[in-house]
Scaffold this motif. Structure first.
Motif, short mmCIF file in Angstrom:
data_model
loop_
_atom_site.label_atom_id
_atom_site.label_comp_id
_atom_site.label_asym_id
_atom_site.label_seq_id
_atom_site.Cartn_x
_atom_site.Cartn_y
_atom_site.Cartn_z
N THR A 188 0.62 -1.08 -0.12
CA THR A 188 -0.08 0.05 -0.15
C THR A 188 0.98 1.40 -0.20
O THR A 188 1.99 1.32 0.30
N ALA A 189 0.11 2.25 -0.37
CA ALA A 189 0.82 3.66 -0.60
C ALA A 189 1.79 4.16 0.96
O ALA A 189 2.88 4.49 0.54
N CYS A 190 0.76 3.93 1.67
CA CYS A 190 1.26 4.45 3.07
C CYS A 190 1.95 5.77 3.17
O CYS A 190 2.95 5.95 3.43
N LEU A 192 2.95 9.41 4.35
CA LEU A 192 3.11 9.53 5.75
C LEU A 192 2.02 10.34 6.39
O LEU A 192 1.72 10.24 7.64
N THR A 194 -1.88 10.30 6.94
CA THR A 194 -2.90 9.73 6.57
C THR A 194 -3.91 10.23 5.82
O THR A 194 -4.09 11.50 5.58
N GLY A 244 1.58 13.65 1.04
CA GLY A 244 1.96 12.09 0.13
C GLY A 244 0.46 11.55 -0.21
O GLY A 244 -0.22 11.71 0.38
N PHE A 246 0.51 9.28 -3.72
CA PHE A 246 0.96 8.15 -4.47
C PHE A 246 -0.16 7.35 -5.15
O PHE A 246 -0.15 6.16 -5.26
N ARG A 276 -3.26 5.76 12.11
CA ARG A 276 -2.44 4.69 11.22
C ARG A 276 -3.03 3.29 10.91
O ARG A 276 -2.98 2.80 10.12
N TYR A 362 -1.68 2.57 -6.44
CA TYR A 362 -0.53 2.89 -5.82
C TYR A 362 0.35 3.13 -6.92
O TYR A 362 0.78 2.14 -7.64
N GLN A 674 10.81 3.45 -2.74
CA GLN A 674 9.49 2.59 -2.46
C GLN A 674 9.76 1.12 -3.22
O GLN A 674 9.34 0.28 -2.84
N GLU A 682 7.92 -4.80 1.98
CA GLU A 682 6.64 -4.32 2.33
C GLU A 682 5.48 -5.54 2.05
O GLU A 682 5.37 -6.06 0.91
N THR A 696 0.44 -1.61 11.91
CA THR A 696 1.22 -0.77 12.17
C THR A 696 2.26 -0.57 11.40
O THR A 696 2.72 -1.51 10.78
N LEU A 697 3.51 0.56 11.49
CA LEU A 697 4.41 0.64 11.05
C LEU A 697 5.62 -0.45 11.62
O LEU A 697 6.68 -0.45 10.94
N TYR A 700 4.46 -3.31 9.07
CA TYR A 700 4.50 -3.04 7.48
C TYR A 700 5.66 -2.18 7.66
O TYR A 700 5.45 -0.88 8.03
N LEU A 702 8.40 0.18 6.29
CA LEU A 702 8.92 0.84 5.18
C LEU A 702 10.46 1.15 5.25
O LEU A 702 10.94 1.18 6.11
#
Ligand code: FES
Ligand code: FES
Lengths: 778, 181
Positions: A188-190, A192, A194, A244, A246, A276, A362, A674, A682, A696-697, A700, A702
């Motif tokens: 997913t684009a994620c 920063l 939301t 962001g 994307f 998030r 994405y 990316q 990812e 959560t980060l 997932y 980055l």
């Protein structure tokens, strides 16, 4: 193209730091969640804990009793849907209607005085469910197993077949054939920042103002009007600073309708910002493709025919307005041969529903998987024939004398530099030296690999996730004081349009950059345009800016000629002043002209209108123009830990004329990072019950700074025949990079005979497969 | 939930606010004090967007309750540009195009500004390590690193006039990828 400019181009092509930066660096920019409006209420959602279930009852009485709660809504209170026409007949409800179809689907919306209270109230809402068996495997889903996601429609919601004439004979008679299956997991684009939205009635006009970090402000306004049955002219969409996007922020989401409708019902401003965890559960997911591939080739590695079954898991609903599954597959099928000259192609596409988050856009959409498939296939052929990977690419690349080239799927590559970019990349990387180093390193138990990735990037298409408006618009006004204001219908999220569009205008108008301001993202001010997405803002937005600038300059030339008593052809502009060519002493300033145009209108040269305002729309001459390039990566793989370190990374990029190389390079850097994520980190992971485990980060992952390589970039310039010669370039770097990194990892592991056909390749995957592999390293 | 009075000292100013004890420092800075330059990207301590200084140490304001900040000096991004003038690091990030959407930027500036004060001569790898707790989805970090290097050079010149190690690193690295064997 010098004659296109008022004066010699000063600004297009220059490395100009951005005008946007200052407010961002000082922390003064206003993102969605920074906007403060009196009496602003906040929304939170009760989301489904099940992948698939029937809703038996909703009891919200306890929630209503919490002080500060203003409303609790279910579908019955806002019975609206995001409609799907075309191939997929299933609408997506704003809030779940009788059934839930993915974990995280919004079921109840709570509005309260603060987000804290709204979340408390969500916990007090009791929803009773009867769980159903979830549909989670896309290949089983094709056969409607274990069941249909939507009773009313089969799981396959998009099916296409295509074959070149003579395919079967060519395929059958080829000397060699290989079979392989490539796969990318969900990503997913994620961004920063939301997603979020605010709806507030405008106390001055009584209309509804909607703030939203969308990529397509005008389209969102149209969507809201249509879906909520509102009058379009009574809606205003404002895009604040966007952290962001994307592609992910191009979609119209159920939450957006819920917030606007809540503000209408409550007659008070309402905001929703995703946390998030909600982002992972509700932002469109991407990728999730399987390609079952057969390739036929000769002993030199020349590819004769490719047969591909493309599959994508579209999730519970087709995201509006752009189904990611259809985008991933139908576009991939059109460019799956990449920059290689392959005569025969046979593709079958199947997109299916599942009980997962809807699949959407994405960055690069179809591209990362298509490049991964196409380069993976070339590498497998090279391995099979014991040929050098670069040599097999040379054998297959479209040659300069073949351009313009129509590929086997019927797409026209208008121009490009396929062989040149490849050779430049090999030279930049010092390919032969790295091959020698690789040999030496292996002898001391170190495993290096080289990955090569040639890509094509279809850009500036009429239709993309941003919508299907095939043009872009620009309004220019020279203010009474002689400064310039321009508006575009774009929805940028960090691409620097305020700078690049001003560069284009500055050259057209012969004024300096600091006298131009570029505005965007306000439907009340900007002319109707498509928005930002599909790498269209440079070529289309730039085209609109050029055309509007030129139109304005033509008018200014008439003024100047009239005032200087010269011929229009003899007028030249520089620094906001027109002079008679060669005679600098005879000049008139833009300010002088503007004064006449607005305030001394009797002096306006005959035939010209009062004022200095123009709006122009630019539609490119072709439906698509292709950028291209080559990425080359060198990695080291630690066989005992599975850790991958990128040692060198080279990009040769050809996107035609560069408006601002600094910004183009920034886009490439970000896309490659990316791509590193896509190749190595990812992955959105679902368990057997359809729960998303990566919310959560910490789950997932980055890419962080130490993992991302330092890139070396070279530009080639093969201009398009569109405005300024600009081609799009926002996505190519993410299209090419996963293939380059994955190819390098596979090359490093070749002594084990291991080759990964699934992304991402995590350390665990490497360690496990090396442990299982019987082949001993040399 | 009951609100309690808290006195916060932010950017050299005193703020008396009433907040619920569970309210995060990030939310109080943004909502009650109105300084929205501090961004929230994850609310679980990973992205670094919410970084502020608490007593001059970079701290994730999403991992702290506002009431815990009482008696400490909090500094946010808004305090860095004096009279609207970008400071050395901010200016260097601008020149090197070290930001795109800008959402991560305040957190990165707060992290790296503090880092450069303690490590005036960082190598490129040092800078990347120091950045590792701040996620950026747009820039691929390369131009952020370049901006931090540039700022380090300016600091070094301002203090000694000598060429710094960061300067050497940058010349070396701009020539090519990493050396191997
Ligand atoms: S918001 Fe605090 S670390 Fe992400
Ligand atoms: S500039 Fe967008 S996240 Fe860093």
């Amino acid at each position: 193209m010098a004659e296109e400019f008022a004066s010699a181009p000063h600004f297009v092509g220059a490395r100009i730091p951005r005008t946007e930066d200052s407010r961002l660096l000082r922390g003064e920019a206003q993102y969605l969640d920074d906007i403060q409006i009196p009496n602003l209420l906040e929304m939170a959602f009760v989301r489904s804990p099940y992948a698939a279930a029937r809703i038996l009852s909703v009891d919200s009485s306890a929630a209503w009793n919490i002080p500060g709660v203003r409303a609790v809504f279910t579908f019955a209170d806002m019975p609206f849907v995001l409609p799907q026409n075309g191939p997929s007949p299933i609408d997506q409800p704003v809030l779940a209607r009788e059934r839930v179809r993915h974990a995280g689907e919004a079921v109840v919306a709570v509005v309260a005085e603060s987000r804290y209270i709204a979340e408390d109230a969500c916990e007090a809402v009791h929803v009773a469910y009867t769980p159903e068996e979830p549909v989670l495997d896309m290949q089983a889903a094709q056969k409607d197993r274990p069941r249909r996601v939507h009773d009313a429609a089969p799981n396959v919601f998009y099916h296409q077949e295509y074959e070149t004439e003579g395919f079967q004979a060519a395929f059958d008679t080829a000397p060699h054939r290989l079979t392989m299956t490539f796969q990318t997991t969900r990503q997913t684009a994620c961004s920063l920042e939301t997603r979020g939205i605010i709806a507030a009635a405008d106390p001055f006009s009584g209309r509804m103002t909607v703030y939203c970090g969308t990529q397509s402000p005008h389209r969102l306004r149209g969507d809201l009007a249509e879906m909520l049955q509102m009058e379009e002219h009574l809606l205003r969409v404002i895009v604040p600073e966007v952290g962001g996007a994307f592609g992910m922020k191009a979609a119209t989401y159920p939450e957006y309708l819920a917030v606007v409708q809540a503000a209408r019902l409550l007659r008070q401003p309402v905001k929703w910002t995703a946390d998030r965890v909600e982002s992972f559960l509700s932002d469109v997911h991407a990728r999730d493709d399987i390609h079952d591939l057969e390739v036929a080739f000769d002993q030199r590695g020349q590819i004769i025919a490719v047969k591909d079954h493309l599959m994508a898991d579209g999730g519970a609903y087709a995201s509006y307005p752009f189904s990611g599954a259809i985008g991933e597959t139908s576009l991939a099928a059109k460019v799956i041969t990449g920059p290689y000259d392959i005569a025969h192609l046979s593709t079958v596409i199947d997109c299916t529903y599942s009980n997962k988050v809807p699949l959407g856009a994405y960055r690069g959409v179809w591209g990362p998987v298509a490049s991964f498939v196409q380069e993976g296939m070339v590498d497998r052929i090279a391995q099979f024939l014991h040929l050098d990977a670069a040599e097999v690419r040379r054998t297959n690349l479209v040659q300069p004398n073949q351009l313009p080239y129509r590929n086997a799927a019927g797409m026209l590559y208008d121009s490009g530099s396929f062989t040149e970019s490849f050779e430049h990349a090999l030279a930049q990387l010092d390919y032969t030296r790295w091959r020698a180093t690789q040999e030496q390193a292996r002898r001391v138990g170190k495993y290096l690999g080289i990955g090569l990735s040639n890509f094509v990037e279809p850009t500036a298409m009429a239709s993309s996730e941003a919508g299907s408006i095939g043009y872009e618009s620009c309004s220019v006004r020279v203010e009474p004081s002689g400064t310039v204001t321009a508006w575009l219908g774009l929805g940028p999220s960090g691409q620097g349009h305020e700078t690049t569009m001003a560069q284009v205008l500055a050259d057209q108008l012969g004024v300096d950059l600091e006298h131009i301001v570029v505005l965007h993202g306000d439907t009340d001010a900007a002319p109707l345009g498509g928005g930002t997405g599909g790498s269209r803002s440079g070529p289309l937005g730039g085209g609109a800016a050029m055309q509007a600038g030129r139109k304005m300059r033509e008018r200014l030339d008439v003024y100047a000629a009239h005032m200087l008593e010269a011929a229009v052809e003899d007028i030249a502009w520089e620094h906001g002043r027109a002079h008679v060519r060669g005679v600098y002493a005879r000049h008139v300033s833009l300010r002088d002209i503007a004064r006449i145009a607005y305030n001394d209108v009797r002096q306006i040269p005959s035939g010209l209108p009062i004022g200095l305002e123009v709006t122009e729309r630019y539609q490119p001459p072709r439906p698509v123009s292709f950028s291209n390039g080559t990425h080359a990566a060198v990695v080291e793989v630690n066989p005992s830990t599975g850790q991958v370190t990128v040692l060198d990374y080279v990009v040769v990029n050809d996107c035609g004329t560069l408006i601002n190389p600094l910004i183009v390079e920034g886009q490439i850097h970000g896309g490659v990072a990316q791509g590193v994520g896509a190749a190595l980190l990812e992955s959105l992971v679902y368990d057997d019950s359809g729960q998303l485990l990566t919310t959560t980060l910490m789950d997932y992952l980055l890419p962080s700074a130490p993992l991302v390589p330092r890139m070396r970039i070279e530009h080639l310039v093969t201009p398009s025949d569109g405005a300024l010669g600009v081609k799009g370039m926002g996505e190519g770097s993410l299209i090419a990079s996963p293939a380059a990194i994955a190819g390098a990892v596979n090359d490093a592991l070749s002594p084990w005979g291991v080759s990964f056909e699934r992304l991402p390749i995590a350390p665990r995957d490497i360690v496990t497969s090396l442990g299982r592999s019987s082949a001993a390293p040399v | 939930m009951n609100e309690v009075p808290v006195t916060l000292w932010v950017n050299g100013q005193t703020y008396a606010v009433r907040v619920s004890p569970r309210k995060l420092l990030s939310d109080v800075i943004r909502e009650d004090i109105g300084l929205t330059g501090t961004h929230v990207g994850c609310e679980h301590g990973v992205c670094g967007a919410c970084t502020v200084w608490v007593d001059d140490r970079p701290t994730r304001s999403c991992l702290m309750f506002a009431i815990q900040a009482e008696g400490h000096a909090v500094t946010t991004i808004e305090a860095l540009a004096q009279h609207g003038q970008l400071n050395v690091l901010q200016q260097a990030l601008h020149e090197e195009h070290g930001l795109q959407c800008g959402f991560c930027t305040p957190g990165i500036v707060m992290t790296m500004e503090a880092y450069l004060h303690e490590h005036p001569n960082p190598t490129v790898d040092d800078i990347r390590d120091a950045l590792s707790g701040n996620l950026c989805r747009c820039t691929g970090y390369q131009n952020i690193v370049a901006g931090v290097q540039k700022a380090a050079r300016v600091f070094a010149q301002n203090s000694s006039g000598a060429t710094s190690a960061a300067g050497n690193e940058s010349t070396h690295l701009s020539e090519g990828g990493r050396e191997y064997v």
